[in-house]
Enzyme design. Structure first.
Site, PDB file in Angstrom:
ATOM      1  N   HIS A  16      -6.578  -5.723  -1.193  1.00  0.00           N
ATOM      2  CA  HIS A  16      -6.078  -5.048  -2.394  1.00  0.00           C
ATOM      3  C   HIS A  16      -5.518  -6.143  -3.305  1.00  0.00           C
ATOM      4  CE1 HIS A  16      -6.183  -1.133  -0.295  1.00  0.00           C
ATOM      5  NE2 HIS A  16      -5.713  -1.774   0.742  1.00  0.00           N
ATOM      6  N   ARG A  25       0.366  -2.962  12.412  1.00  0.00           N
ATOM      7  CA  ARG A  25      -0.411  -2.804  11.185  1.00  0.00           C
ATOM      8  C   ARG A  25      -0.546  -4.173  10.496  1.00  0.00           C
ATOM      9  NH1 ARG A  25      -1.650   1.882   8.580  1.00  0.00           N
ATOM     10  NH2 ARG A  25      -2.036   1.495   6.375  1.00  0.00           N
ATOM     11  N   CYS A  72     -10.956  -1.618   1.789  1.00  0.00           N
ATOM     12  CA  CYS A  72     -10.146  -1.019   2.846  1.00  0.00           C
ATOM     13  C   CYS A  72     -10.707   0.320   3.338  1.00  0.00           C
ATOM     14  CB  CYS A  72      -8.697  -0.925   2.373  1.00  0.00           C
ATOM     15  SG  CYS A  72      -7.528  -0.889   3.725  1.00  0.00           S
TER      16      CYS A  72
END
Ligand code: GLN
Length: 242
Positions: free
Chosen positions: A195, A129, A94
Protein backbone atom coordinates in the site's frame (compact mmCIF):
# COMPACT_ATOMS: atom_id res chain seq x y z
CA UNK A 1 -6.89 1.78 -26.56
CA UNK A 2 -10.41 2.35 -27.78
CA UNK A 3 -11.48 5.70 -29.36
CA UNK A 4 -8.16 7.27 -28.33
CA UNK A 5 -8.87 7.36 -24.65
CA UNK A 6 -7.16 5.19 -22.11
CA UNK A 7 -9.78 3.31 -20.11
CA UNK A 8 -8.76 2.93 -16.47
CA UNK A 9 -11.08 0.76 -14.40
CA UNK A 10 -11.08 0.96 -10.62
CA UNK A 11 -12.55 -2.30 -9.42
CA UNK A 12 -14.93 -2.22 -6.47
CA UNK A 13 -14.03 1.02 -4.65
CA UNK A 14 -16.88 0.16 -2.24
CA UNK A 15 -15.19 -3.04 -1.07
CA UNK A 16 -11.49 -2.86 -1.93
CA UNK A 17 -9.66 0.34 -1.12
CA UNK A 18 -7.74 0.35 2.14
CA UNK A 19 -4.73 2.41 3.22
CA UNK A 20 -5.05 4.95 0.44
CA UNK A 21 -5.20 2.49 -2.47
CA UNK A 22 -7.50 4.96 -4.24
CA UNK A 23 -4.32 6.94 -4.81
CA UNK A 24 -3.24 4.33 -7.35
CA UNK A 25 -6.09 5.34 -9.64
CA UNK A 26 -5.30 9.03 -9.21
CA UNK A 27 -1.63 8.50 -10.02
CA UNK A 28 -2.29 6.47 -13.17
CA UNK A 29 -4.85 9.04 -14.31
CA UNK A 30 -2.56 11.98 -13.64
CA UNK A 31 0.53 10.52 -15.22
CA UNK A 32 -1.44 9.56 -18.32
CA UNK A 33 -2.88 13.08 -18.62
CA UNK A 34 0.60 14.59 -18.13
CA UNK A 35 1.57 12.67 -21.27
CA UNK A 36 -1.30 14.21 -23.18
CA UNK A 37 -3.51 11.12 -23.08
CA UNK A 38 -7.27 11.23 -22.75
CA UNK A 39 -8.34 9.14 -19.79
CA UNK A 40 -11.74 7.61 -19.24
CA UNK A 41 -11.87 6.50 -15.62
CA UNK A 42 -14.54 4.02 -14.64
CA UNK A 43 -15.23 3.38 -10.96
CA UNK A 44 -17.07 0.07 -10.94
CA UNK A 45 -18.92 -0.67 -7.73
CA UNK A 46 -19.53 -4.24 -6.66
CA UNK A 47 -23.17 -4.21 -7.80
CA UNK A 48 -22.14 -3.28 -11.34
CA UNK A 49 -20.73 -5.48 -14.12
CA UNK A 50 -17.01 -5.25 -14.79
CA UNK A 51 -16.50 -3.86 -18.30
CA UNK A 52 -14.26 -6.04 -20.43
CA UNK A 53 -12.91 -3.29 -22.66
CA UNK A 54 -10.69 -1.53 -20.11
CA UNK A 55 -6.98 -0.99 -20.69
CA UNK A 56 -5.82 -0.91 -17.07
CA UNK A 57 -7.67 -2.40 -14.09
CA UNK A 58 -6.71 -1.38 -10.54
CA UNK A 59 -7.78 -3.44 -7.53
CA UNK A 60 -7.03 -2.46 -3.95
CA UNK A 61 -6.76 -4.09 -0.57
CA UNK A 62 -9.58 -4.81 1.83
CA UNK A 63 -10.61 -6.25 5.15
CA UNK A 64 -11.37 -9.97 5.32
CA UNK A 65 -15.16 -9.85 4.87
CA UNK A 66 -15.27 -7.34 1.99
CA UNK A 67 -12.50 -9.42 0.41
CA UNK A 68 -14.75 -12.52 0.42
CA UNK A 69 -17.70 -10.55 -0.98
CA UNK A 70 -15.49 -9.09 -3.70
CA UNK A 71 -14.16 -12.52 -4.67
CA UNK A 72 -17.71 -13.96 -4.87
CA UNK A 73 -18.92 -11.11 -7.05
CA UNK A 74 -15.88 -11.10 -9.31
CA UNK A 75 -16.18 -14.87 -9.87
CA UNK A 76 -19.88 -14.55 -10.66
CA UNK A 77 -19.30 -11.58 -12.95
CA UNK A 78 -16.44 -13.09 -14.96
CA UNK A 79 -15.57 -9.73 -16.55
CA UNK A 80 -12.13 -9.42 -15.06
CA UNK A 81 -11.13 -12.83 -16.39
CA UNK A 82 -12.41 -11.88 -19.85
CA UNK A 83 -10.53 -8.58 -19.69
CA UNK A 84 -7.32 -10.42 -18.78
CA UNK A 85 -7.86 -12.85 -21.67
CA UNK A 86 -8.16 -9.79 -23.93
CA UNK A 87 -4.70 -8.68 -22.74
CA UNK A 88 -5.78 -5.97 -20.31
CA UNK A 89 -3.31 -4.86 -17.65
CA UNK A 90 -4.31 -5.74 -14.09
CA UNK A 91 -2.60 -4.25 -11.05
CA UNK A 92 -3.75 -5.53 -7.67
CA UNK A 93 -2.87 -4.82 -4.05
CA UNK A 94 -3.06 -7.06 -0.99
CA UNK A 95 -6.64 -8.42 -0.78
CA UNK A 96 -6.97 -7.73 -4.51
CA UNK A 97 -3.71 -9.64 -5.11
CA UNK A 98 -4.95 -12.62 -3.09
CA UNK A 99 -8.23 -12.61 -5.05
CA UNK A 100 -6.37 -12.80 -8.37
CA UNK A 101 -4.68 -16.00 -7.20
CA UNK A 102 -6.11 -19.53 -7.11
CA UNK A 103 -7.40 -19.31 -3.54
CA UNK A 104 -7.09 -17.62 -0.16
CA UNK A 105 -8.47 -18.18 3.34
CA UNK A 106 -11.59 -16.10 3.88
CA UNK A 107 -13.00 -14.43 7.01
CA UNK A 108 -14.81 -17.69 7.92
CA UNK A 109 -11.53 -19.59 7.92
CA UNK A 110 -12.47 -21.42 4.72
CA UNK A 111 -10.64 -21.80 1.42
CA UNK A 112 -12.14 -19.28 -0.97
CA UNK A 113 -11.51 -19.66 -4.70
CA UNK A 114 -9.91 -16.70 -6.44
CA UNK A 115 -9.90 -15.86 -10.14
CA UNK A 116 -6.85 -17.93 -11.05
CA UNK A 117 -5.24 -15.06 -12.95
CA UNK A 118 -2.00 -15.37 -11.01
CA UNK A 119 -0.36 -18.67 -10.13
CA UNK A 120 -0.39 -18.00 -6.37
CA UNK A 121 -2.14 -19.47 -3.35
CA UNK A 122 -2.63 -17.51 -0.13
CA UNK A 123 -2.94 -19.01 3.31
CA UNK A 124 -3.37 -17.43 6.72
CA UNK A 125 -0.03 -16.71 8.36
CA UNK A 126 0.46 -18.37 11.73
CA UNK A 127 2.75 -15.66 13.04
CA UNK A 128 2.29 -11.98 13.67
CA UNK A 129 0.46 -9.85 11.15
CA UNK A 130 2.92 -8.31 8.68
CA UNK A 131 2.78 -4.57 9.29
CA UNK A 132 5.20 -1.81 8.40
CA UNK A 133 7.29 -0.11 5.77
CA UNK A 134 8.91 -2.29 3.13
CA UNK A 135 11.87 -1.77 0.84
CA UNK A 136 12.66 -4.14 -1.99
CA UNK A 137 14.28 -4.64 -5.36
CA UNK A 138 11.91 -5.19 -8.26
CA UNK A 139 12.58 -8.07 -10.66
CA UNK A 140 15.37 -6.74 -12.88
CA UNK A 141 13.42 -7.70 -16.02
CA UNK A 142 10.98 -4.89 -15.25
CA UNK A 143 13.67 -2.20 -15.14
CA UNK A 144 12.27 -0.35 -12.13
CA UNK A 145 13.92 1.48 -9.22
CA UNK A 146 13.68 0.07 -5.66
CA UNK A 147 10.17 -0.67 -4.41
CA UNK A 148 8.85 1.22 -1.40
CA UNK A 149 5.53 0.47 0.25
CA UNK A 150 3.58 -0.20 3.40
CA UNK A 151 2.23 -3.63 4.25
CA UNK A 152 -0.56 -4.76 6.58
CA UNK A 153 -1.73 -8.33 6.08
CA UNK A 154 -2.19 -11.68 7.76
CA UNK A 155 -2.15 -13.63 4.53
CA UNK A 156 0.96 -15.43 3.29
CA UNK A 157 1.24 -15.98 -0.45
CA UNK A 158 3.02 -18.88 -2.13
CA UNK A 159 4.06 -18.60 -5.76
CA UNK A 160 3.47 -21.41 -8.24
CA UNK A 161 5.78 -22.15 -11.17
CA UNK A 162 4.25 -19.70 -13.66
CA UNK A 163 4.29 -16.68 -11.33
CA UNK A 164 7.40 -14.55 -11.08
CA UNK A 165 8.16 -12.72 -7.85
CA UNK A 166 7.56 -9.01 -8.40
CA UNK A 167 10.35 -8.04 -5.97
CA UNK A 168 12.75 -9.27 -3.29
CA UNK A 169 12.48 -7.45 0.01
CA UNK A 170 15.43 -5.86 1.78
CA UNK A 171 13.23 -4.78 4.71
CA UNK A 172 9.76 -6.07 5.53
CA UNK A 173 7.92 -9.28 4.70
CA UNK A 174 6.21 -9.08 1.32
CA UNK A 175 4.66 -12.47 0.55
CA UNK A 176 5.46 -13.59 4.08
CA UNK A 177 6.92 -16.93 3.01
CA UNK A 178 10.32 -16.21 4.50
CA UNK A 179 12.07 -16.38 1.13
CA UNK A 180 12.06 -12.62 0.67
CA UNK A 181 9.71 -12.59 -2.30
CA UNK A 182 7.19 -9.78 -2.60
CA UNK A 183 4.19 -9.84 -4.92
CA UNK A 184 3.89 -11.73 -8.17
CA UNK A 185 3.37 -11.07 -11.86
CA UNK A 186 2.81 -12.84 -15.09
CA UNK A 187 2.74 -10.94 -18.38
CA UNK A 188 0.23 -8.18 -17.77
CA UNK A 189 -1.16 -9.27 -14.39
CA UNK A 190 0.53 -7.85 -11.28
CA UNK A 191 0.00 -8.38 -7.57
CA UNK A 192 1.70 -6.75 -4.60
CA UNK A 193 1.22 -6.44 -0.87
CA UNK A 194 2.33 -2.81 -1.03
CA UNK A 195 0.00 0.00 0.00
CA UNK A 196 1.20 3.53 0.41
CA UNK A 197 -0.43 4.11 -2.08
CA UNK A 198 2.16 2.10 -3.93
CA UNK A 199 1.92 3.99 -7.21
CA UNK A 200 2.46 7.34 -5.46
CA UNK A 201 5.58 5.91 -3.87
CA UNK A 202 6.65 4.22 -7.11
CA UNK A 203 5.42 6.30 -10.03
CA UNK A 204 7.64 4.25 -12.35
CA UNK A 205 5.27 1.33 -11.77
CA UNK A 206 2.37 3.50 -12.95
CA UNK A 207 4.45 4.36 -16.01
CA UNK A 208 5.14 0.68 -16.62
CA UNK A 209 1.38 0.04 -16.65
CA UNK A 210 0.92 2.91 -19.10
CA UNK A 211 3.71 1.67 -21.35
CA UNK A 212 2.21 -1.81 -21.42
CA UNK A 213 -1.22 -0.38 -22.20
CA UNK A 214 0.11 1.86 -24.97
CA UNK A 215 2.60 -0.74 -26.20
CA UNK A 216 5.46 1.76 -26.15
CA UNK A 217 8.96 1.54 -24.66
CA UNK A 218 9.20 5.04 -23.27
CA UNK A 219 7.05 7.96 -22.14
CA UNK A 220 7.83 11.70 -22.08
CA UNK A 221 9.56 12.67 -18.81
CA UNK A 222 7.62 14.26 -15.95
CA UNK A 223 8.65 16.40 -13.01
CA UNK A 224 8.97 13.79 -10.26
CA UNK A 225 10.49 15.93 -7.50
CA UNK A 226 7.56 15.44 -5.09
CA UNK A 227 7.52 11.73 -5.73
CA UNK A 228 11.27 11.58 -5.14
CA UNK A 229 10.93 13.47 -1.84
CA UNK A 230 8.28 10.97 -0.69
CA UNK A 231 10.38 8.03 -1.84
CA UNK A 232 13.46 9.25 -0.01
CA UNK A 233 11.51 9.79 3.19
CA UNK A 234 9.81 6.38 3.12
CA UNK A 235 12.94 4.48 2.05
CA UNK A 236 14.76 6.01 5.02
CA UNK A 237 11.83 5.06 7.30
CA UNK A 238 11.93 1.43 6.14
CA UNK A 239 15.58 1.22 7.16
CA UNK A 240 14.97 2.48 10.70
CA UNK A 241 14.98 -0.30 13.28
CA UNK A 242 11.41 -0.89 14.57
N1 GLN B 1 -7.40 -9.46 4.51
C1 GLN B 1 -6.15 -9.74 3.87
C2 GLN B 1 -5.04 -10.15 4.83
O1 GLN B 1 -5.00 -9.76 5.96
C3 GLN B 1 -5.74 -8.53 3.07
C4 GLN B 1 -5.50 -7.32 3.91
C5 GLN B 1 -5.32 -6.06 3.09
O2 GLN B 1 -5.78 -5.98 1.97
N2 GLN B 1 -4.70 -5.07 3.67
O3 GLN B 1 -4.15 -10.87 4.42
Amino acid sequence: MSDNSLRVVWVYPDLLSTYGDQGNVLVVERRARQRGLDVARLDVRSDQPIPTSGDIYLIGGGEDRPQRLAAERLRRDGGLNRAAENGAILFSVCAGYQILGHEFINDLGQREPGLGLLDVVSVRGEGQRCVGDVLGDVDARLGLPPLTGFENHQGVTHLGPTARAFAQVRFGNGNGTGDGTEGAYNDTVFGTYMHGPVLARNPQIADLLLKLALDVNALPPTDDRWYEALRNERIAAAQQPA
